[in-house]
Scaffold this motif. Structure first.
Motif, PDB file in Angstrom:
ATOM      1  N   PRO A 201      17.675  -3.996 -42.869  1.00  0.00           N
ATOM      2  CA  PRO A 201      19.074  -3.688 -43.131  1.00  0.00           C
ATOM      3  C   PRO A 201      19.223  -2.880 -44.414  1.00  0.00           C
ATOM      4  O   PRO A 201      18.451  -3.055 -45.352  1.00  0.00           O
ATOM      5  N   ALA A 202      20.193  -1.986 -44.440  1.00  0.00           N
ATOM      6  CA  ALA A 202      20.468  -1.242 -45.654  1.00  0.00           C
ATOM      7  C   ALA A 202      21.036  -2.180 -46.702  1.00  0.00           C
ATOM      8  O   ALA A 202      21.495  -3.284 -46.403  1.00  0.00           O
ATOM      9  N   ALA A 203      20.970  -1.763 -47.973  1.00  0.00           N
ATOM     10  CA  ALA A 203      21.461  -2.588 -49.067  1.00  0.00           C
ATOM     11  C   ALA A 203      22.911  -2.985 -48.795  1.00  0.00           C
ATOM     12  O   ALA A 203      23.749  -2.163 -48.440  1.00  0.00           O
ATOM     13  N   GLY A 204      23.201  -4.286 -48.972  1.00  0.00           N
ATOM     14  CA  GLY A 204      24.566  -4.764 -48.768  1.00  0.00           C
ATOM     15  C   GLY A 204      24.891  -5.095 -47.329  1.00  0.00           C
ATOM     16  O   GLY A 204      25.966  -5.596 -47.036  1.00  0.00           O
ATOM     17  N   GLN A 205      23.964  -4.811 -46.383  1.00  0.00           N
ATOM     18  CA  GLN A 205      24.208  -5.116 -44.978  1.00  0.00           C
ATOM     19  C   GLN A 205      23.407  -6.342 -44.568  1.00  0.00           C
ATOM     20  O   GLN A 205      22.305  -6.572 -45.068  1.00  0.00           O
ATOM     21  N   SER A 206      23.962  -7.133 -43.658  1.00  0.00           N
ATOM     22  CA  SER A 206      23.262  -8.309 -43.153  1.00  0.00           C
ATOM     23  C   SER A 206      22.555  -7.971 -41.850  1.00  0.00           C
ATOM     24  O   SER A 206      22.909  -7.013 -41.164  1.00  0.00           O
ATOM     25  N   GLU A 207      21.574  -8.782 -41.525  1.00  0.00           N
ATOM     26  CA  GLU A 207      20.853  -8.604 -40.258  1.00  0.00           C
ATOM     27  C   GLU A 207      21.807  -8.819 -39.087  1.00  0.00           C
ATOM     28  O   GLU A 207      22.682  -9.676 -39.129  1.00  0.00           O
ATOM     29  N   ASP A 208      21.643  -8.034 -38.030  1.00  0.00           N
ATOM     30  CA  ASP A 208      22.427  -8.219 -36.819  1.00  0.00           C
ATOM     31  C   ASP A 208      22.127  -9.606 -36.258  1.00  0.00           C
ATOM     32  O   ASP A 208      20.984  -9.900 -35.897  1.00  0.00           O
ATOM     33  N   PRO A 209      23.140 -10.504 -36.166  1.00  0.00           N
ATOM     34  CA  PRO A 209      22.868 -11.868 -35.699  1.00  0.00           C
ATOM     35  C   PRO A 209      22.237 -11.913 -34.315  1.00  0.00           C
ATOM     36  O   PRO A 209      21.428 -12.784 -34.018  1.00  0.00           O
ATOM     37  N   LEU A 210      22.613 -10.964 -33.447  1.00  0.00           N
ATOM     38  CA  LEU A 210      22.087 -10.987 -32.086  1.00  0.00           C
ATOM     39  C   LEU A 210      20.596 -10.685 -32.033  1.00  0.00           C
ATOM     40  O   LEU A 210      19.914 -11.061 -31.077  1.00  0.00           O
ATOM     41  N   SER A 211      20.079 -10.000 -33.046  1.00  0.00           N
ATOM     42  CA  SER A 211      18.669  -9.616 -33.018  1.00  0.00           C
ATOM     43  C   SER A 211      17.740 -10.801 -33.217  1.00  0.00           C
ATOM     44  O   SER A 211      16.539 -10.704 -32.962  1.00  0.00           O
ATOM     45  N   ARG A 212      18.264 -11.928 -33.637  1.00  0.00           N
ATOM     46  CA  ARG A 212      17.430 -13.111 -33.912  1.00  0.00           C
ATOM     47  C   ARG A 212      17.040 -13.857 -32.655  1.00  0.00           C
ATOM     48  O   ARG A 212      16.099 -14.657 -32.668  1.00  0.00           O
ATOM     49  N   TYR A 213      17.765 -13.638 -31.555  1.00  0.00           N
ATOM     50  CA  TYR A 213      17.659 -14.558 -30.429  1.00  0.00           C
ATOM     51  C   TYR A 213      17.155 -13.904 -29.153  1.00  0.00           C
ATOM     52  O   TYR A 213      17.472 -12.753 -28.858  1.00  0.00           O
ATOM     53  N   GLY A 214      16.383 -14.690 -28.402  1.00  0.00           N
ATOM     54  CA  GLY A 214      16.101 -14.377 -27.018  1.00  0.00           C
ATOM     55  C   GLY A 214      17.071 -15.157 -26.146  1.00  0.00           C
ATOM     56  O   GLY A 214      17.682 -16.138 -26.587  1.00  0.00           O
ATOM     57  N   ILE A 215      17.235 -14.726 -24.907  1.00  0.00           N
ATOM     58  CA  ILE A 215      18.109 -15.426 -23.956  1.00  0.00           C
ATOM     59  C   ILE A 215      17.231 -16.060 -22.892  1.00  0.00           C
ATOM     60  O   ILE A 215      16.459 -15.381 -22.210  1.00  0.00           O
ATOM     61  N   TYR A 216      17.346 -17.392 -22.753  1.00  0.00           N
ATOM     62  CA  TYR A 216      16.496 -18.146 -21.842  1.00  0.00           C
ATOM     63  C   TYR A 216      17.362 -18.920 -20.843  1.00  0.00           C
ATOM     64  O   TYR A 216      18.416 -19.450 -21.202  1.00  0.00           O
ATOM     65  N   ALA A 217      16.899 -18.987 -19.592  1.00  0.00           N
ATOM     66  CA  ALA A 217      17.694 -19.544 -18.497  1.00  0.00           C
ATOM     67  C   ALA A 217      17.079 -20.828 -17.964  1.00  0.00           C
ATOM     68  O   ALA A 217      15.851 -20.956 -17.855  1.00  0.00           O
ATOM     69  N   GLY A 218      17.944 -21.786 -17.612  1.00  0.00           N
ATOM     70  CA  GLY A 218      17.441 -23.035 -17.053  1.00  0.00           C
ATOM     71  C   GLY A 218      18.549 -23.888 -16.481  1.00  0.00           C
ATOM     72  O   GLY A 218      19.637 -23.409 -16.159  1.00  0.00           O
ATOM     73  N   SER A 219      18.270 -25.181 -16.351  1.00  0.00           N
ATOM     74  CA  SER A 219      19.233 -26.159 -15.856  1.00  0.00           C
ATOM     75  C   SER A 219      19.185 -27.391 -16.742  1.00  0.00           C
ATOM     76  O   SER A 219      18.104 -27.796 -17.188  1.00  0.00           O
TER      77      SER A 219
ATOM     78  N   GLU B 289      29.338 -13.725 -37.042  1.00  0.00           N
ATOM     79  CA  GLU B 289      28.780 -15.050 -36.775  1.00  0.00           C
ATOM     80  C   GLU B 289      28.538 -15.183 -35.278  1.00  0.00           C
ATOM     81  O   GLU B 289      29.371 -14.793 -34.462  1.00  0.00           O
ATOM     82  N   ILE B 290      27.398 -15.768 -34.921  1.00  0.00           N
ATOM     83  CA  ILE B 290      26.998 -15.873 -33.525  1.00  0.00           C
ATOM     84  C   ILE B 290      27.884 -16.868 -32.773  1.00  0.00           C
ATOM     85  O   ILE B 290      28.419 -17.829 -33.353  1.00  0.00           O
ATOM     86  N   MET B 291      28.071 -16.641 -31.475  1.00  0.00           N
ATOM     87  CA  MET B 291      28.802 -17.568 -30.605  1.00  0.00           C
ATOM     88  C   MET B 291      28.277 -18.992 -30.796  1.00  0.00           C
ATOM     89  O   MET B 291      27.081 -19.215 -30.981  1.00  0.00           O
ATOM     90  N   GLY B 292      29.208 -19.958 -30.763  1.00  0.00           N
ATOM     91  CA  GLY B 292      28.873 -21.346 -31.041  1.00  0.00           C
ATOM     92  C   GLY B 292      29.130 -21.756 -32.471  1.00  0.00           C
ATOM     93  O   GLY B 292      29.081 -22.951 -32.789  1.00  0.00           O
ATOM     94  N   SER B 293      29.424 -20.795 -33.334  1.00  0.00           N
ATOM     95  CA  SER B 293      29.586 -21.063 -34.766  1.00  0.00           C
ATOM     96  C   SER B 293      30.993 -21.543 -35.100  1.00  0.00           C
ATOM     97  O   SER B 293      31.949 -21.293 -34.365  1.00  0.00           O
ATOM     98  N   THR B 294      31.102 -22.206 -36.252  1.00  0.00           N
ATOM     99  CA  THR B 294      32.384 -22.440 -36.892  1.00  0.00           C
ATOM    100  C   THR B 294      32.535 -21.392 -37.989  1.00  0.00           C
ATOM    101  O   THR B 294      31.679 -21.277 -38.871  1.00  0.00           O
TER     102      THR B 294
END
Length: 411
Positions: free
Chosen positions: A23-41, A312-317
């Protein structure tokens, strides 16, 4: 001199490459880049749910017998007519995990009723409890996570009714034993230890609109354990009213799909999924995603969805605010299927009120960045439609295909 010049050039090139990924100075990491999406039951029953399931003949007039244990007041209805080769229909946990892995699930939760015969007496040393965990441990590898839970079920009051899955607890209790009402269960759930890696999490199962004593009895501790709710049950049964009422009563729950299959055939046949946004495909990471409410439920088995609000990522307060910047990303890899094109996206708030709707030119990839100003909302979540209504039976494109985790405003 030439060698020194080459070293300087190499350092400059490496620095440029790093700058492209940092990230450039003063910018935060893209929250979505931290996660993979996994499917199940999050909900399935094995052969240890003896009282009913696919192993029994369902022909009219089939004989049933009611057993009552006089010491525990536990009742079990047993259908006495088993199908030939009955073991393959309901299956041991190991069979469930193997079939789930073969059918592309990233994770799979078995959750048998704790009042069933294999769980007597109620003890962490009961045969069914130990066997399920042993088979879950064996089935888990780098490509698949097997999770053991139990269904706290048939709790007919007093003090409210409703089934709840408890996932990754070190022990369990029986809802039919004397004195174990919902209030007792909520206190127990707030203190029960986890089984190894990851937290204990729980989900409200197939909720009615006013179930669980009309969503009363909530305390801060149990609110951080019951973090999910089955918006989809049994592949295509929708429990949206229960979801809205739970949110309006202060429960901080995110949507999941529990296929609730009482047999192995549903593993391949059922196409609805729980999706989690997790940092890795490991037991602890999947459970942490559930605890932090980074989930969504979909009637479409491979739709990819995620969003942030105020970074802030979905699920957050969220931090206190009156203005909310959404960044919603949706895609479906089946670009050759016109039924999988995204047709509508809603943002919903308290009471199920639709705040804003986006109707893109139907496509397999959508990015939407609305700004919403609202000084009173306590939560927002996202709903999605596609052209075909999903992969489940009776698909209806006039109804939503996916429900994404809320964000809470802290108000």
């Amino acid at each position: 001199m030439e060698q020194q010049t080459k070293q300087i050039c190499a350092m400059l090139l490496l620095g440029g490459m790093l700058a492209a990924f940092l990230p450039a100075a003063g910018q935060s990491e893209d929250p979505l880049s931290r996660y993979g999406i996994y499917a199940g039951s999050t909900h399935a029953h094995t052969i240890f749910t003896l009282s009913h399931g696919a192993q029994y003949d369902r022909k009219p007039g089939t004989k049933k017998i009611l057993f009552v244990d006089s010491s525990t007041h536990v009742s079990t209805t047993i259908n006495t007519t088993l199908k030939p080769g009955w073991e393959k229909y309901q299956g041991l946990p190991a069979m469930h995990y193997a079939l789930a892995k073969d059918n592309g699930y990233d994770f799979y939760v078995t959750a048998d009723h704790s009042q069933e015969a294999g769980f007597h007496p109620t003890s962490p040393l009961s045969a069914a409890w130990l066997a399920t965990q042993e088979e879950a441990d064996k089935a888990t590898d780098s490509s698949f996570v097997a999770l053991r839970g139990y269904e706290h079920s048939e709790n007919d009051g007093p003090g409210g009714k409703g089934h709840i899955n408890v996932i990754n607890s070190a022990t369990y209790i029986n809802a039919l034993e004397p004195g174990i009402d919902l209030a007792y269960f909520y206190r127990w759930l707030d203190t029960v230890s986890a089984n190894g890696d990851g937290p204990v999490v729980a989900t409200f199962n197939h909720p009615g609109a006013r179930q669980y004593d009309d969503w009363s009895g909530r305390e801060p501790g149990v609110t951080d354990v019951i973090t999910m709710l089955e918006v989809i049950n049994s592949n295509n049964h929708i429990h949206y009213a229960g979801f809205i009422n739970a949110l309006d009563r202060g429960w901080k729950v995110s949507p999941v799909c529990g296929n609730d299959n009482h047999g192995t055939e549903g593993i391949a046949d059922n196409t609805s999924r729980t999706f989690v946004l997790a940092e890795k495909r490991t037991k602890s990471a999947i459970l942490e995603a559930m605890k932090h409410r980074r989930t969504y439920a979909s009637l479409e088995q491979n739709i990819r969805c995620a969003y942030t609000v105020n970074d802030e990522i979905m699920g957050s307060t969220l931090k206190p605010a009156d203005t909310y910047q959404f960044d919603i990303e949706i895609s479906d890899p089946d670009t050759g299927n016109p039924g999988d094109r995204i047709t509508k996206v809603d943002i919903v708030k308290d009471g199920g009120q639709v705040v804003q709707t986006y109707t893109p030119a139907p496509g397999h990839s959508v990015r939407w960045k609305p700004v919403i100003r609202d000084a009173a909302a306590k939560y927002f979540f996202v709903r999605i439609w596609n052209a075909g209504g999903g992969d489940a039976p009776h698909a209806d494109p006039k109804k939503p295909v996916a429900w994404l985790a809320p964000v809470w405003t802290g108000k």
